[in-house]
Design an enzyme around this catalytic site. Structure first.
Site, PDB file in Angstrom:
ATOM      1  N   SER A   1      80.012  60.330 105.343  1.00 19.78           N
ATOM      2  CA  SER A   1      79.655  60.342 106.760  1.00 19.78           C
ATOM      3  C   SER A   1      79.107  61.684 107.232  1.00 19.78           C
ATOM      4  O   SER A   1      78.695  61.797 108.383  1.00 19.78           O
ATOM      5  CB  SER A   1      80.871  59.963 107.617  1.00 19.78           C
TER       6      SER A   1
ATOM      7  N   LYS B   1      86.740  60.101 115.694  1.00 23.57           N
ATOM      8  CA  LYS B   1      85.797  61.224 115.670  1.00 23.57           C
ATOM      9  C   LYS B   1      85.329  61.590 117.075  1.00 23.57           C
ATOM     10  O   LYS B   1      85.237  62.782 117.421  1.00 23.57           O
ATOM     11  CB  LYS B   1      84.602  60.856 114.794  1.00 23.57           C
TER      12      LYS B   1
END
Length: 792
Positions: free
Chosen positions: A689, A732
């Site tokens: 990611s 996140k």
């Protein structure tokens, strides 16, 4: 001597000088003068030596081997001191075995061995026994005789001839040799006594050995007598109990066992067990009734009956679920978590409308400290049911779930049945805490045992190994908790409905602290609410500068530290009311542990801010790229995993393929080494990611354009320049909001996760959705700096 017993003469007869002695080595036997012992010989040389001695009617010398494992010892393998012996009888057995009956005559010492003989022969010096007497020797003689008789009487089945010989011996030397010969000591210790010529020293050695043996024999006899006494007492007690029971039955008086059986019969009837369980209980009760109380199995059967009786077999009357009250309880116990609360209300509504239906198993997934366990307690309060918690962390034995079989001593049911008994209700709310921390060991796989527990189609007939009968778990409300899914097997995960709990935003933590944490810590530290006032800005400072977590566990600890300092002042009487402002926090907790370093870390080209997921929530990840003169090497540091290393390679390849579009000189790749580092080098990192952040950092470095300090990004990239979706978006984004960022760049295909992001985080952030990496460069990089020459 019985020469006629020799089976056949030796094949060759070698004359032995008259002043020499035929030597017969023995392995573990020491012969003393005036003692008769049998000796078995098997070596050809020993047989030849013995047969020649019998034919010539001459004595032999008996010597002990130094190493009993040696098959053919030479002169160096034998002791020098031995015994001259007469062969009383030579016997050849039916199985071709040879035996000598020898009588010791006198001690001797080997002077030298004769060469060229087919067996050992030597010239020896015969050692006469000392004949001196003195009061000292007489006293030692009497003491030694007493010790020898005592040791002989302690031996089991001792021959009377030995006792008579010890009593009739008048020679101190003969008594010492006779006692040593029959003593249970090592051959090397007997050899040492044989070599002791001085009579006083010899008698002292024998006396010491006898004293040790007497002590050992006494202890052995005492232990044997005690063991026999214990068994005799048990047998006597069992007989007396049976006699007493018989007498009571004859008199028509009920004994204690009968009253106990009647009590158990009544308890079994009142337990309202299913037919199979009741039949098993009645069967075990009949066994228990026939058993004597002294039987070892009696206690095990009674314990089993107690478990069957005390389990809540019948279903209690369930109170109707009040949805409005349930919503009120959830709001009281938890701030925020609106989607989680909504799902729990839906769950409770279904349970209200279909009480007998197969409700799903809920699994709360999230980092530590976000309130997973307390949510289970709130559900129990809303349903008015007892709450029990089963900790599964570290469980690696299947028997912890299914129980031990009753054949084992100390067997117990598994944790599930134990929790049901503790709750005293078959419809309790059971929290299966840390279900992802179960292990697997040599005792089986507990996660496989959990499959039956958590399957609504099977758990109505759950069979615990200890109970041996099915128990209905279908009305238990199971709620599991986990920090991450990696440790949960797929089949077990398939039986549960996941409800994810993200970390809290700064505003949510502030509200939780004001509503719950401060009050809880005031009570824990014995402080009244009117004695302390905490400024909300002080709480916000603690949240921002002293904790960095998804939950509020460390926040509560820091608040506790502040209030303990206040408790000292109040206890000392120096103050009665304290107001805690932000300026007092530094003096109470020390210098801030965390600071906002986003702007500082992204103030130069080559540094980008990424977003990472961890088991304890989201986090900020910095990607640093640097260029040095070299030959085109790529250097990666920061404990990067294999997948993250591949992401850097893909990002660099993508930058090279778009060098002309980005205004990068293609020759720079051949003349430079590029070093990519991810700080916090002690922490392992992996995953795809960070691809967008890697590409942005490399583009920033090679185009000399800085990345905006208020922007963080996440997303996987492909070599075609596509931005691919990633997981953990909610965690996140919450981490980005907590770090003070104002913009986040996310993959466009992650729009489906937008509704999961807390409203507080959405309000603080600007979202940029990326389809391709070109959009990331356009949104993240600052404009290129113009040189003075270009400005002209």
């Amino acid at each position: 001597m019985a020469a006629s017993d020799v089976s056949s003469p030796a094949s060759t007869s070698t004359p032995i000088p008259s002043d020499a002695l035929i030597i017969v080595p023995v392995r573990n036997t020491v012969l003393f003068p005036d003692v008769i012992i049998p000796i078995t010989i098997a070596r050809a040389t020993s047989i030849a030596a013995a047969q020649q001695a019998v034919r010539e009617q001459r004595p032999i010398g008996i010597l002990l081997q130094r190493d009993p494992e040696t098959n053919d010892p030479g002169p160096d393998g034998l002791y020098r001191v031995g015994t001259v012996a007469n062969i009383v009888r030579y016997i050849t057995g039916a199985d071709d075995t040879h035996h000598l009956v020898c009588q010791g005559v006198q001690r001797m010492r080997v002077l030298d061995y004769l060469p060229g003989t087919p067996f050992l022969a030597a010239r020896v010096l015969q050692i006469p026994e000392p004949t001196t007497t003195s009061p000292e020797i007489e006293a030692r003689f009497l003491n030694l005789q007493r010790q020898a008789l005592e040791a002989a009487q302690l031996l089991p089945q001792v021959p009377q001839e030995l006792i008579a010989a010890l009593q009739g011996t008048t020679s101190p030397a003969t008594l010492a040799d006779l006692a040593t010969s029959y003593m249970d000591i090592k051959p090397s210790e007997k050899q040492d006594i044989l070599e002791t010529i001085d009579l006083v020293a010899r008698m002292d050695k024998v006396s010491r050995h006898l004293a040790e043996r007497i002590e050992v024999l006494r202890l052995s006899q005492e232990i044997g007598q005690k063991t026999k006494a214990v068994f005799d007492e048990r047998q006597r007690e069992a007989i007396l109990r049976e006699q007493m029971a018989t007498i009571q039955r004859q008199l028509g008086e009920g004994d204690g066992k009968a009253a106990e059986v009647a009590e158990l019969t009544k308890a079994i009837a009142e337990a309202k067990m299913p037919p199979e369980a009741e039949s098993q209980a009645q069967k075990e009760l009949r066994r228990y009734e026939r058993m004597p109380e002294a039987a070892a199995e009696s206690g095990m059967v009674r314990s089993y009956l107690d478990w069957l009786i005390e389990l809540p077999w019948s279903l209690p009357e369930e109170k109707p679920i009040d949805i409005a009250e349930a919503r009120k309880i959830l709001d009281q116990d938890h701030y925020g978590l609106e989607k989680i609360k909504s799902r729990i209300i839906e769950y409770l509504a279904v349970r209200k409308l279909a009480p007998g239906g197969k409700a799903p198993i809920l699994c709360f997934l999230g980092p530590p400290g976000v309130g997973k366990t307390s949510l289970g307690q709130s559900i129990a309060r809303a349903m008015s049911r007892p709450f029990v918690r089963v900790s599964l962390g570290g469980v690696h034995d299947e028997a912890e779930i299914r129980g031990h079989r009753r054949t084992y001593i100390g067997a117990l049911p598994g944790n599930i049945i134990q929790a049901i008994k503790k709750a005293a209700a078959r419809n309790c709310v059971m929290m299966l805490d840390e279900i992802d921390k179960m292990g697997r060991g040599i005792q089986g796989d507990p996660s496989a045992a959990m499959l039956e527990v958590l399957d609504p189609e099977q758990n109505s007939t759950f069979r615990d190994n200890y109970l041996g009968v099915p128990f209905d778990l279908s009305r238990v409300v199971f709620i599991a908790t986990a920090n991450m899914l990696d440790g949960v097997p797929g089949p077990l995960l398939d039986r549960m409905e996941l409800i994810s709990l993200a970390g809290y935003t700064e505003d949510e933590k502030l509200e939780i602290a004001k509503r719950y944490l401060v009050r809880r810590q005031l009570e824990a530290n014995g402080i009244k609410a009117e004695q302390v006032e905490i400024d909300p800005d002080a709480l916000r400072l603690i949240i921002r500068s002293y904790t960095r977590e998804a939950g509020v566990r460390n926040l509560e600890r820091e608040i506790g530290k502040v209030l303990r300092n206040v408790a000292v002042q109040i206890a000392e009487g120096s103050t009665s009311h304290v107001t805690i402002a932000p300026k007092e926090i530094v003096s109470l907790l020390g210098q801030p542990r965390f600071e906002n370093e986003i702007a500082m870390r992204t103030s130069i080209p080559g540094v980008a801010t990424g977003l990472a997921w961890t088991p304890v929530g989201g986090d900020i990840l910095f990607i640093e790229a640097s260029r040095t003169p070299g030959r085109g090497a790529l250097i990666l540091t920061g404990q990067l995993g294999e997948v993250m290393r591949e992401s850097v390679q893909a990002a660099l390849t993508l930058v090279k393929s778009r060098a002309s579009q980005l205004g990068i000189d293609p020759g720079v790749f051949e003349k430079s080494d590029i070093h990519v580092h991810v700080p916090a080098g002690a922490t392992p990192k992996d995953g795809p990611s960070a691809g967008v952040a890697m590409f942005t950092a490399l583009t920033s470095l090679l185009t000399d354009r800085t990345v905006r300090s208020d922007t963080a990004m996440t997303g996987e990239i492909s070599l075609r320049g596509l931005v691919l979706p990633v997981g953990g978006i909610k965690e996140k984004v919450v981490a980005a909001a907590a770090a003070g960022l104002t913009r986040v760049m996310l993959p466009a295909r992650n729009r489906r996760d937008f509704d999961d992001i807390p409203a507080g985080a959405r309000a603080k952030l600007e979202f940029i959705w990326l389809e391709r990496v070109d959009e990331a460069i356009a949104a993240a990089l600052e404009p290129a700096k113009t040189t003075p020459a270009a400005a002209e």
